[in-house]
Design a protein around this motif. Sequence first.
Motif, short mmCIF file in Angstrom:
data_model
loop_
_atom_site.label_atom_id
_atom_site.label_comp_id
_atom_site.label_asym_id
_atom_site.label_seq_id
_atom_site.Cartn_x
_atom_site.Cartn_y
_atom_site.Cartn_z
N TRP A 179 6.51 2.46 0.29
CA TRP A 179 5.46 1.15 -0.25
C TRP A 179 5.26 0.89 1.02
CZ3 TRP A 179 1.87 0.45 -3.89
CH2 TRP A 179 1.80 1.42 -5.51
N TYR A 180 4.22 0.52 2.01
CA TYR A 180 3.69 -0.44 2.57
C TYR A 180 4.16 -1.98 2.76
CZ TYR A 180 2.93 -2.63 7.52
OH TYR A 180 2.83 -3.14 8.24
N TYR A 181 5.03 -2.44 2.84
CA TYR A 181 4.16 -4.00 2.91
C TYR A 181 3.74 -4.58 3.39
CZ TYR A 181 7.66 -3.66 -2.04
OH TYR A 181 7.60 -3.03 -2.74
N LEU B 87 12.72 -8.23 4.51
CA LEU B 87 12.48 -6.80 3.55
C LEU B 87 12.67 -5.22 3.64
CD1 LEU B 87 9.89 -5.01 2.28
CD2 LEU B 87 8.76 -5.04 4.63
N ALA B 88 13.78 -5.65 4.60
CA ALA B 88 15.07 -4.40 4.20
C ALA B 88 15.89 -4.73 3.12
CB ALA B 88 15.35 -4.10 6.19
N ARG B 89 16.01 -6.18 3.61
CA ARG B 89 17.21 -6.36 2.09
C ARG B 89 16.72 -6.14 0.58
NH1 ARG B 89 18.14 -10.14 5.50
NH2 ARG B 89 20.75 -10.28 5.83
N LYS B 90 14.83 -6.23 0.71
CA LYS B 90 14.90 -6.44 -0.36
C LYS B 90 14.47 -4.62 -0.83
CE LYS B 90 10.12 -7.68 -2.27
NZ LYS B 90 8.59 -8.10 -2.34
N LEU B 91 13.75 -4.30 0.11
CA LEU B 91 14.21 -2.79 -0.20
C LEU B 91 14.94 -1.75 -0.04
CD1 LEU B 91 11.28 -1.64 2.49
CD2 LEU B 91 11.00 -2.14 0.00
N TYR C 272 1.37 -1.46 -0.21
CA TYR C 272 0.11 0.42 0.08
C TYR C 272 0.31 1.68 -0.01
CZ TYR C 272 -4.07 -3.48 1.24
OH TYR C 272 -4.70 -4.17 1.10
N LEU C 273 0.45 2.43 -1.14
CA LEU C 273 1.18 3.52 -1.08
C LEU C 273 1.04 4.57 0.51
CD1 LEU C 273 3.29 4.74 -3.32
CD2 LEU C 273 0.79 5.89 -3.60
N ARG C 274 1.82 4.71 1.43
CA ARG C 274 1.41 5.40 1.87
C ARG C 274 1.97 6.85 1.83
NH1 ARG C 274 7.57 4.55 5.19
NH2 ARG C 274 5.91 6.37 7.30
#
Length: 327
Positions: free
Chosen positions: A77-79, A244-248, A70-72
């Motif tokens: 983006w918030y996953y 997720l931190a790595r993904k971002l 979702y877009l903040r």
Amino acid sequence: MSTLTIDYDKLHPGLAEILSSAASSSVNAEMSAKLDAFMPAPGKATARTVATKKVVPMISPDSLTADEKYLRPNGEWYYTRQWGEHHDVAVLRKAREDKQFILLYGAPGCGKTALVQASFDDFETILGTGDTEIADFIGGYIQTPSGGFEWVDGPLLKAAERGVPLLIDEVGLVDPKVMSVVYSFMDGTGTYSVTANPERGIVKAKPGFYVIAATNPNAPGVRLSEALLSRFTIHAEMTTDWSLARKLGAPSTIVTAAQNLAKKQQTGEVSWAPQMRELLGFRDLVKSFGTKFAIANLLAAAPELDRPVVADVFTRVFGEECRPAKI
């Protein structure tokens, strides 16, 4: 039964028989063998049954992320995270429909506010401190340019009037007596009488009003009373999702260092570990100023008492001496 048996058996069942066998063992082989039966074999310990505790392993998930995003308001983006059979955004939205208030707790920067931003397009916010007063919730009189005074609603009354959620950030820092002003909206009536402004009268919460609270339970000065906790139906701890931190885009090295510090934080060796906010900030600083600058900046952001341990972890992970930024 002899008097000897009665007296000694009162002290311990069978004691009289043991004493009698011991006294007769030197002259009576049968009594000696009987006494040996009471003793364990030489060199062997008597087996004892010890109740073993069942150890329940604590699993620290590396990946909590679900499939949706979702877009903040800040454009990021918030996953979503998996929360049982549901994802977290869906839980917050459904809980609002059912008026099941939620308390989120976790370290600063782990995503509590981001989750609320992803879940609701419109909400009111109040940041709690040790100095927060009732007026900070309900509002008060402010001076107008003409020199007069007019009443302005606070975030609690605004959220109730508009029928939108209210996020109470750092709720644990607010005095429990002050928090009682919110309870009238959370309990059955859903109303509040504005005694500070009789003309304002009674405010009734409109459909859609909802309360979410967030806190860092380990922060100095946090007080979570039973009256507060009992009014939240759902409680959940939020953590940082390392994968997720790595993904971002956060470098793998800083994520590894953060995981190491998180383990030290659990054992009490340090009081701080970088969370998602710091990791994404590190990512952006690397792009702008380089890795060394980002390392020095993050080390300077660590609490002073923790810096020696943090510096040691960074030095081991990055392979060179790390020092906090100074100018």
